[in-house]
Write a protein that holds these residues in place. Structure first.
Motif, PDB file in Angstrom:
ATOM      1  N   PRO A 322     -79.417 -27.713  37.441  1.00 44.88           N
ATOM      2  CA  PRO A 322     -78.530 -26.562  37.224  1.00 44.88           C
ATOM      3  C   PRO A 322     -78.504 -26.085  35.770  1.00 44.88           C
ATOM      4  O   PRO A 322     -77.451 -25.750  35.230  1.00 44.88           O
ATOM      5  CB  PRO A 322     -77.162 -27.099  37.658  1.00 44.88           C
ATOM      6  N   LEU A 323     -79.663 -26.059  35.142  1.00 42.24           N
ATOM      7  CA  LEU A 323     -79.788 -25.606  33.758  1.00 42.24           C
ATOM      8  C   LEU A 323     -81.080 -24.817  33.613  1.00 42.24           C
ATOM      9  O   LEU A 323     -82.054 -25.060  34.337  1.00 42.24           O
ATOM     10  CB  LEU A 323     -79.809 -26.792  32.785  1.00 42.24           C
ATOM     11  N   SER A 324     -81.120 -23.920  32.652  1.00 40.77           N
ATOM     12  CA  SER A 324     -82.338 -23.158  32.409  1.00 40.77           C
ATOM     13  C   SER A 324     -83.391 -24.047  31.749  1.00 40.77           C
ATOM     14  O   SER A 324     -83.082 -25.077  31.144  1.00 40.77           O
ATOM     15  CB  SER A 324     -82.041 -21.972  31.500  1.00 40.77           C
ATOM     16  N   LEU A 325     -84.646 -23.605  31.855  1.00 40.51           N
ATOM     17  CA  LEU A 325     -85.723 -24.314  31.171  1.00 40.51           C
ATOM     18  C   LEU A 325     -85.480 -24.313  29.673  1.00 40.51           C
ATOM     19  O   LEU A 325     -85.726 -25.310  28.986  1.00 40.51           O
ATOM     20  CB  LEU A 325     -87.061 -23.656  31.501  1.00 40.51           C
ATOM     21  N   GLU A 326     -84.977 -23.222  29.144  1.00 35.85           N
ATOM     22  CA  GLU A 326     -84.694 -23.129  27.710  1.00 35.85           C
ATOM     23  C   GLU A 326     -83.702 -24.202  27.276  1.00 35.85           C
ATOM     24  O   GLU A 326     -83.892 -24.859  26.242  1.00 35.85           O
ATOM     25  CB  GLU A 326     -84.151 -21.739  27.386  1.00 35.85           C
ATOM     26  N   TYR A 362     -79.172 -20.979  36.914  1.00 36.22           N
ATOM     27  CA  TYR A 362     -78.172 -20.849  35.868  1.00 36.22           C
ATOM     28  C   TYR A 362     -77.647 -19.418  35.867  1.00 36.22           C
ATOM     29  O   TYR A 362     -78.215 -18.522  36.504  1.00 36.22           O
ATOM     30  CB  TYR A 362     -78.759 -21.211  34.492  1.00 36.22           C
ATOM     31  N   LYS A 363     -76.561 -19.197  35.157  1.00 35.20           N
ATOM     32  CA  LYS A 363     -75.973 -17.867  35.044  1.00 35.20           C
ATOM     33  C   LYS A 363     -76.383 -17.252  33.705  1.00 35.20           C
ATOM     34  O   LYS A 363     -76.327 -17.910  32.662  1.00 35.20           O
ATOM     35  CB  LYS A 363     -74.445 -17.943  35.128  1.00 35.20           C
ATOM     36  N   SER A 364     -76.754 -15.982  33.753  1.00 34.89           N
ATOM     37  CA  SER A 364     -77.159 -15.283  32.540  1.00 34.89           C
ATOM     38  C   SER A 364     -76.403 -13.963  32.459  1.00 34.89           C
ATOM     39  O   SER A 364     -76.153 -13.314  33.475  1.00 34.89           O
ATOM     40  CB  SER A 364     -78.666 -15.011  32.557  1.00 34.89           C
ATOM     41  N   LYS A 365     -76.036 -13.562  31.240  1.00 33.50           N
ATOM     42  CA  LYS A 365     -75.334 -12.296  31.057  1.00 33.50           C
ATOM     43  C   LYS A 365     -76.329 -11.136  31.005  1.00 33.50           C
ATOM     44  O   LYS A 365     -77.342 -11.194  30.314  1.00 33.50           O
ATOM     45  CB  LYS A 365     -74.513 -12.312  29.762  1.00 33.50           C
ATOM     46  N   ARG A 366     -76.022 -10.109  31.753  1.00 35.98           N
ATOM     47  CA  ARG A 366     -76.836  -8.899  31.723  1.00 35.98           C
ATOM     48  C   ARG A 366     -75.953  -7.745  31.260  1.00 35.98           C
ATOM     49  O   ARG A 366     -74.886  -7.499  31.820  1.00 35.98           O
ATOM     50  CB  ARG A 366     -77.396  -8.601  33.115  1.00 35.98           C
ATOM     51  N   SER A 380     -70.842  -6.403  30.407  1.00 33.08           N
ATOM     52  CA  SER A 380     -71.767  -7.475  30.766  1.00 33.08           C
ATOM     53  C   SER A 380     -71.374  -8.071  32.108  1.00 33.08           C
ATOM     54  O   SER A 380     -70.194  -8.111  32.466  1.00 33.08           O
ATOM     55  CB  SER A 380     -71.778  -8.568  29.693  1.00 33.08           C
ATOM     56  N   LYS A 381     -72.363  -8.521  32.812  1.00 33.65           N
ATOM     57  CA  LYS A 381     -72.155  -9.113  34.129  1.00 33.65           C
ATOM     58  C   LYS A 381     -73.019 -10.355  34.241  1.00 33.65           C
ATOM     59  O   LYS A 381     -74.201 -10.332  33.894  1.00 33.65           O
ATOM     60  CB  LYS A 381     -72.537  -8.106  35.215  1.00 33.65           C
ATOM     61  N   LYS A 382     -72.423 -11.436  34.707  1.00 32.99           N
ATOM     62  CA  LYS A 382     -73.188 -12.672  34.873  1.00 32.99           C
ATOM     63  C   LYS A 382     -73.990 -12.606  36.168  1.00 32.99           C
ATOM     64  O   LYS A 382     -73.446 -12.292  37.230  1.00 32.99           O
ATOM     65  CB  LYS A 382     -72.263 -13.894  34.892  1.00 32.99           C
ATOM     66  N   VAL A 439     -89.843 -16.709  37.635  1.00 33.65           N
ATOM     67  CA  VAL A 439     -88.423 -16.369  37.614  1.00 33.65           C
ATOM     68  C   VAL A 439     -88.145 -15.477  38.820  1.00 33.65           C
ATOM     69  O   VAL A 439     -88.964 -14.606  39.160  1.00 33.65           O
ATOM     70  CB  VAL A 439     -88.041 -15.631  36.313  1.00 33.65           C
ATOM     71  N   HIS A 440     -87.024 -15.698  39.489  1.00 32.68           N
ATOM     72  CA  HIS A 440     -86.639 -14.824  40.596  1.00 32.68           C
ATOM     73  C   HIS A 440     -85.119 -14.836  40.726  1.00 32.68           C
ATOM     74  O   HIS A 440     -84.423 -15.618  40.077  1.00 32.68           O
ATOM     75  CB  HIS A 440     -87.311 -15.242  41.910  1.00 32.68           C
ATOM     76  N   HIS A 441     -84.592 -13.968  41.570  1.00 30.87           N
ATOM     77  CA  HIS A 441     -83.139 -13.832  41.711  1.00 30.87           C
ATOM     78  C   HIS A 441     -82.698 -13.926  43.169  1.00 30.87           C
ATOM     79  O   HIS A 441     -81.628 -13.435  43.526  1.00 30.87           O
ATOM     80  CB  HIS A 441     -82.671 -12.498  41.118  1.00 30.87           C
ATOM     81  N   SER A 442     -83.513 -14.544  44.014  1.00 35.89           N
ATOM     82  CA  SER A 442     -83.144 -14.682  45.426  1.00 35.89           C
ATOM     83  C   SER A 442     -81.858 -15.490  45.525  1.00 35.89           C
ATOM     84  O   SER A 442     -81.785 -16.615  45.027  1.00 35.89           O
ATOM     85  CB  SER A 442     -84.255 -15.390  46.198  1.00 35.89           C
ATOM     86  N   PRO A 443     -80.815 -14.961  46.161  1.00 42.59           N
ATOM     87  CA  PRO A 443     -79.511 -15.636  46.173  1.00 42.59           C
ATOM     88  C   PRO A 443     -79.541 -17.022  46.793  1.00 42.59           C
ATOM     89  O   PRO A 443     -78.836 -17.913  46.352  1.00 42.59           O
ATOM     90  CB  PRO A 443     -78.613 -14.682  46.977  1.00 42.59           C
ATOM     91  N   ASN A 444     -80.362 -17.208  47.806  1.00 49.71           N
ATOM     92  CA  ASN A 444     -80.461 -18.519  48.459  1.00 49.71           C
ATOM     93  C   ASN A 444     -81.829 -19.148  48.218  1.00 49.71           C
ATOM     94  O   ASN A 444     -82.371 -19.826  49.091  1.00 49.71           O
ATOM     95  CB  ASN A 444     -80.198 -18.377  49.963  1.00 49.71           C
TER      96      ASN A 444
END
Length: 467
Positions: A322-326, A362-366, A380-382, A439-444
């Motif tokens: 549950p963490l980004s690669l960064e 992970y959650k990122s701000k856009r 901004s939206k997470k 990288v992708h944003h598929s919810p499930n």
């Protein structure tokens, strides 16, 4: 002994009392140290549940060594070892051992190494709350088996699967007595009884409901279910259902039945479940002290995938972090992506994996232009971001050329999957051969989605260089 102890006490107290430095006192003969108990009593778990679990573990090991493994049924969850899997296994093992007309012995087996259990802080908290022993001495883990799993599978009476739809390859030769799961039915063990697949929030819900049904139907009256068992079950349901806010009716109704048997019976159901979820979820996020290797192994699942004739079976492993690669890169010695892959390769080599996939969320701000009421203010939206990392390595099982084939096959499968919409990492050209990041944003788009896609592709692999 009492005189010797008095002498030692005076030697410790008199120097300060008389103002005499200790180094000026005459030396006394050293006392023989008293033998330490094998386990400090203050560290032992207390309560019926801990005592039962410890007794089962001792008897199981004794019987296996004595050649009586055929008297035992092992209840096992998945190798990820989350709270749901662990609790479901412990619950059903407790039930069978007390509701067993055939006289079979039953024990829960956690398919997680003992030193990896505390990598899930929520498990540690839940076990401490139900008065189990620190260090997990009252739990049986995969690395504590007296004989290897493949050998033991041929000796035991059978296994029960919870929170897992089919046995791992190590247990294929064991008879599957029952299955309880909330995942997709793969058709394994069609004759198992009970055999329940139901899309509830927590597999423990299914196990606990079956336990309560059978318990309340006993003609001879109910056996004792300690409050620790009930409260551990409520913990598992709470964290999987987000305090019953993301649940099915079965989760709620089973939790209500359990609450009446718990020490929280005078409280409201949603109040209790929200509190449990808050406590456990907070613990679950406490990962600051874990290095990359521990992050990979804390939620690891993998097994052999059988392939076409003439092609070696492939050991595939999936980590969920549950963490980004960064963020993970910052926990390496040199703070580089290459250093992170070095840790991944070392862990894969340690456990003999051919194809490794690490899934990160992970959650990122856009930032978005505009403002709900107009104007030029940025808002901004997470958003949830998912990363997929693939690494394939040649091993004693897979040659260099075959590793390249596998990498190309899995890469193409993931990139072309309509369910993922995966894009290559911005700096992917800097990666070494047989490494890729998407990288992708598929919810499930977690392991439940990715694993079947990858394993299906590998199962159909045919070595193009085979004679």
């Amino acid at each position: 002994m009492r005189i010797a102890a008095l002498v030692a006490l005076l030697a410790a107290v008199l120097p300060s009392a008389l103002g005499v430095p200790a180094h000026q006192l005459p030396l006394a003969a050293p006392l023989a140290p008293a033998p330490a108990p094998p386990v400090w009593p203050a560290e032992e778990g207390v309560g019926h549940f801990s005592e039962w679990s410890k007794a089962q573990k001792r008897q199981f090991v004794t019987d296996v060594v004595a050649g009586k493994a055929d008297e035992w049924v092992l209840v096992m969850g998945n190798e990820g070892g989350d709270l749901d899997s662990m609790t479901a296994a412990l619950t059903w093992a407790y039930h069978l051992s007390h509701n067993n007309e055939a006289g079979n012995r039953t024990i829960a087996l956690l398919q997680t190494p003992r030193d990896a259990l505390d990598l899930r802080p929520e498990n540690k908290l839940a076990l401490r709350n139900v008065l189990m022993s620190p260090g997990h001495r009252d739990l049986l883990t995969i690395d504590e088996l007296p004989v290897p799993p493949r050998e033991l599978a041929k000796q035991i009476k059978g296994i029960v699967l919870v929170d897992h739809p089919a046995p791992l390859s190590d247990w294929e030769e064991a008879k599957v007595e029952a299955i309880f799961d909330h995942h997709l039915d793969r058709g394994a063990a069609p004759d198992a009884r009970p055999r329940i697949f139901e899309p509830v929030a927590s597999c423990t819900t299914i196990v606990a409901r079956q336990m309560l049904d059978e318990l309340e139907a006993r003609k001879e009256g109910e056996y004792h279910v300690p409050h620790e068992v009930v409260e551990l079950i409520l913990d598992a349901i709470a964290i999987d259902s987000k305090g019953l806010t993301n649940s099915q009716p079965a989760d709620k109704f089973t939790a209500e039945r359990l609450l009446r048997r718990s020490n929280w019976r005078d409280e409201k159901l949603y109040t209790v479940m929200a509190r449990l979820d808050d406590e456990l979820s907070a613990a679950k996020k406490a990962l600051d002290e874990l290095g990359v290797r521990d992050l990979l192994r804390r939620d690891w699942k993998g097994d052999l995938v059988k392939t076409a004739d003439g092609t070696p079976d492939v050991h595939v492993g999936f980590a969920s972090v549950p963490l980004s690669l960064e963020d993970q890169v910052e926990r390496t010695l040199y703070n580089t992506t290459d250093a992170w892959f070095g840790v991944l390769d070392g862990f894969s080599n340690e456990i003999g994996v051919d194809v490794t996939i690490s899934l990160h969320s992970y959650k990122s701000k856009r930032h978005e232009d505009g403002h709900p009421k107009g104007g030029d203010v940025l808002r901004s939206k997470k958003i949830k971001v998912r990363e997929m990392v693939l690494a394939v390595r040649p091993t004693d099982n897979v040659s260099d050329a075959q590793a390249t084939q596998l990498f190309d096959l899995v890469s193409k499968t993931l990139e072309e999957s309509p369910f993922l919409d995966a894009e290559r990492w911005a700096d992917y050209k800097s990666l070494k051969p047989r490494q890729m990041i998407w990288v992708h944003h598929s919810p499930n788009g977690g392991r439940k989605l990715v694993r079947p896609i990858v394993e299906s592709a590998i199962a159909g692999w045919k070595d193009s260089l085979a004679a």
